[in-house]
Scaffold this active site. Structure first.
Site, PDB file in Angstrom:
ATOM      1  CE  LYS A 110      -4.577   1.150   1.594  1.00 53.30           C
ATOM      2  NZ  LYS A 110      -5.671   0.893   2.499  1.00 53.30           N
ATOM      3  CE  LYS A 189      -5.099 -11.968  -2.889  1.00 50.23           C
ATOM      4  NZ  LYS A 189      -5.610 -12.379  -1.626  1.00 50.23           N
ATOM      5  CE  LYS A 192     -13.530 -11.254   1.008  1.00 46.44           C
ATOM      6  NZ  LYS A 192     -12.499 -11.048   2.050  1.00 46.44           N
TER       7      LYS A 192
HETATM    8  P1  ATP Z   1      -9.084  -8.363   0.860  1.00 48.02           P
HETATM    9  O1  ATP Z   1      -8.807  -7.911  -0.550  1.00 48.02           O
HETATM   10  O2  ATP Z   1     -10.075  -7.539   1.607  1.00 48.02           O
HETATM   11  O3  ATP Z   1      -7.791  -8.621   1.638  1.00 48.02           O
HETATM   12  P2  ATP Z   1      -9.206 -11.122   0.161  1.00 48.02           P
HETATM   13  O4  ATP Z   1      -9.946 -11.441  -1.066  1.00 48.02           O
HETATM   14  O5  ATP Z   1      -7.714 -11.113   0.111  1.00 48.02           O
HETATM   15  O6  ATP Z   1      -9.800  -9.771   0.710  1.00 48.02           O
HETATM   16  P3  ATP Z   1      -9.200 -12.206   2.842  1.00 48.02           P
HETATM   17  O7  ATP Z   1     -10.400 -12.090   3.708  1.00 48.02           O
HETATM   18  O8  ATP Z   1      -8.055 -11.277   3.055  1.00 48.02           O
HETATM   19  O9  ATP Z   1      -9.687 -12.124   1.304  1.00 48.02           O
HETATM   20  O10 ATP Z   1      -8.678 -13.695   2.913  1.00 48.02           O
HETATM   21  C1  ATP Z   1      -9.461 -14.780   3.371  1.00 48.02           C
HETATM   22  C2  ATP Z   1      -8.757 -16.072   3.049  1.00 48.02           C
HETATM   23  O11 ATP Z   1      -8.801 -16.286   1.635  1.00 48.02           O
HETATM   24  C3  ATP Z   1      -7.272 -16.082   3.434  1.00 48.02           C
HETATM   25  O12 ATP Z   1      -6.949 -17.350   3.940  1.00 48.02           O
HETATM   26  C4  ATP Z   1      -6.562 -15.836   2.140  1.00 48.02           C
HETATM   27  O13 ATP Z   1      -5.263 -16.382   2.125  1.00 48.02           O
HETATM   28  C5  ATP Z   1      -7.491 -16.551   1.155  1.00 48.02           C
HETATM   29  N1  ATP Z   1      -7.377 -15.977  -0.189  1.00 48.02           N
HETATM   30  C6  ATP Z   1      -7.711 -14.715  -0.562  1.00 48.02           C
HETATM   31  N2  ATP Z   1      -7.494 -14.538  -1.873  1.00 48.02           N
HETATM   32  C7  ATP Z   1      -7.004 -15.730  -2.342  1.00 48.02           C
HETATM   33  C8  ATP Z   1      -6.601 -16.206  -3.637  1.00 48.02           C
HETATM   34  N3  ATP Z   1      -6.650 -15.414  -4.703  1.00 48.02           N
HETATM   35  N4  ATP Z   1      -6.165 -17.478  -3.746  1.00 48.02           N
HETATM   36  C9  ATP Z   1      -6.109 -18.301  -2.665  1.00 48.02           C
HETATM   37  N5  ATP Z   1      -6.481 -17.926  -1.434  1.00 48.02           N
HETATM   38  C10 ATP Z   1      -6.924 -16.655  -1.265  1.00 48.02           C
HETATM   39 MG    MG Z   2      -6.610 -10.344   1.796  1.00 50.79          MG
END
Ligand code: ATP
Ligand code: MG
Length: 320
Positions: A110, A189, A192
């Site tokens: 960030k 990757k 969200k």
């Molecule tokens: P944010 O963007 O808000 O961080 P995020 O999509 O990364 O959201 P998190 O809530 O941070 O989701 O992660 C929840 C779980 O999902 C964690 O165990 C994280 O490692 C897994 N995860 C998130 N994105 C991926 C991905 N693209 N592939 C595999 N695992 C993922």
């Molecule tokens: Mg995340």
């Protein structure tokens, strides 16, 4: 195994969340202990709208239950319902070197982008360490992006144990090779916060449209292509069985196909794969009181355990 993991209510769950994390939660429930929480304290660093955070939190609970999380075999709760964790976080904060946190990628990325970062994001790994250590967890199912934070957790636990005597259980990350880092529609990757997600509970028609827009290279149709490393192929592989994967890989290597064909096959597979949870979701949606009861019962069990561990940690460092 004592399992623990958390997921942020920062938006609707996507394929990366499911294949990287949630699928493991479900496989591991029924172990000696399985704690799964909705990380609303972490989400507060990005979701600054009270109604939206409440909605995402309830959606997260409904999504997890619909996907097969069983409250009789696992403890499901909301992070902020266990205030013991925030207190434990402070104990760990006092021994967390700035340098360790400065190296953590969530904050570093960030900052590198010139975006404003707050202390919540900077100290995120310490709260995450408290989340894990509060339940004596030894196994933390996550996607690859979280392994660095779990290393920090281990370092914080080891340092506390070294100073004050054996207090915390050492946790280990559990990452699935096949879906450690699910790519998004842009090949980065799936996340969200990157606007590149394919959601588990999205309307099927809207999802099909998004799938058709997944970025691809401009390879002429007749040219063969290597499937390994191709993000469209990686996405297809999440859903396909071995024979289907092999057939798709052969088609890539033969050439003479259009990406549209692959996208259509992907959309069909995804729709079939999530059909059951989608149907189940409607039942939970129409019964939010039942969902709140499950969360309250989960929080009561989680507080009991976190209270014991907090007491142990406070005694170790001289607070009581
Ligand atoms: P944010 O963007 O808000 O961080 P995020 O999509 O990364 O959201 P998190 O809530 O941070 O989701 O992660 C929840 C779980 O999902 C964690 O165990 C994280 O490692 C897994 N995860 C998130 N994105 C991926 C991905 N693209 N592939 C595999 N695992 C993922
Ligand atoms: Mg995340």
């Amino acid at each position: 195994m004592h399992v623990l993991s958390g997921i942020q209510p920062t938006g609707r769950f996507h394929w990366g969340n499911y294949f990287g994390a949630i699928r493991q939660y479900i496989d591991l429930q029924g172990e000696q202990a399985a704690y799964y929480f909705i990380a609303n304290l972490h989400a507060l660093t990005t979701v600054r709208d009270s109604a939206l955070l409440r909605q995402y939190t309830l959606d997260a609970a409904i999504d997890l239950l619909s996907l097969g999380l069983d409250p009789n075999r696992a403890i499901l709760f909301v992070q902020s319902d266990v205030p013991e964790v925030s207190e434990l976080c402070w104990l760990l904060m006092t021994g967390a070197p700035m340098g360790w946190l400065e190296r953590c990628h969530a904050y570093k990325d960030k900052k590198a982008k010139g975006l404003p970062a707050d202390a919540g994001l900077f100290t995120y790994p310490v709260l995450m360490a408290a989340d894990i250590l509060a339940y004596d967890a030894d196994t933390v199912p996550v996607g690859e992006d979280q392994t660095q934070h779990i290393e920090v957790c281990r370092d914080l636990a080891a340092s506390f144990n070294h100073h004050f005597g054996e207090t915390f259980v050492m946790p280990k990350a559990k990452v699935l090779d096949s879906s450690a880092k699910v790519p998004g529609t842009d090949g980065e990757k799936m996340s969200k916060s990157y606007n590149n997600t394919l959601e588990v509970f999205e309307d099927a028609k809207a999802q099909r449209k998004k799938i058709m827009r997944i970025t691809t290279d401009s390879r002429p149709m007749d040219q063969p292509k290597e499937p390994d490393g191709d993000h469209l192929y990686q996405l297809y592989s999440l859903f396909a069985n071995d024979a289907e994967k092999q057939a798709m890989a052969d088609m890539y290597r033969r050439g003479g196909f259009g990406y549209g064909e692959v996208k259509k096959a992907l959309a069909d597979q995804a729709e079939k794969f999530f059909a059951e949870p989608r149907a189940r979701r409607q039942e939970f949606e129409s019964n939010p009181d039942r969902v709140q009861e499950i969360l309250a019962a989960g929080a009561a069990k989680a507080r009991k355990k976190a209270g014991e561990v907090l007491r142990r940690a406070k005694t170790a460092c001289g607070l009581v």
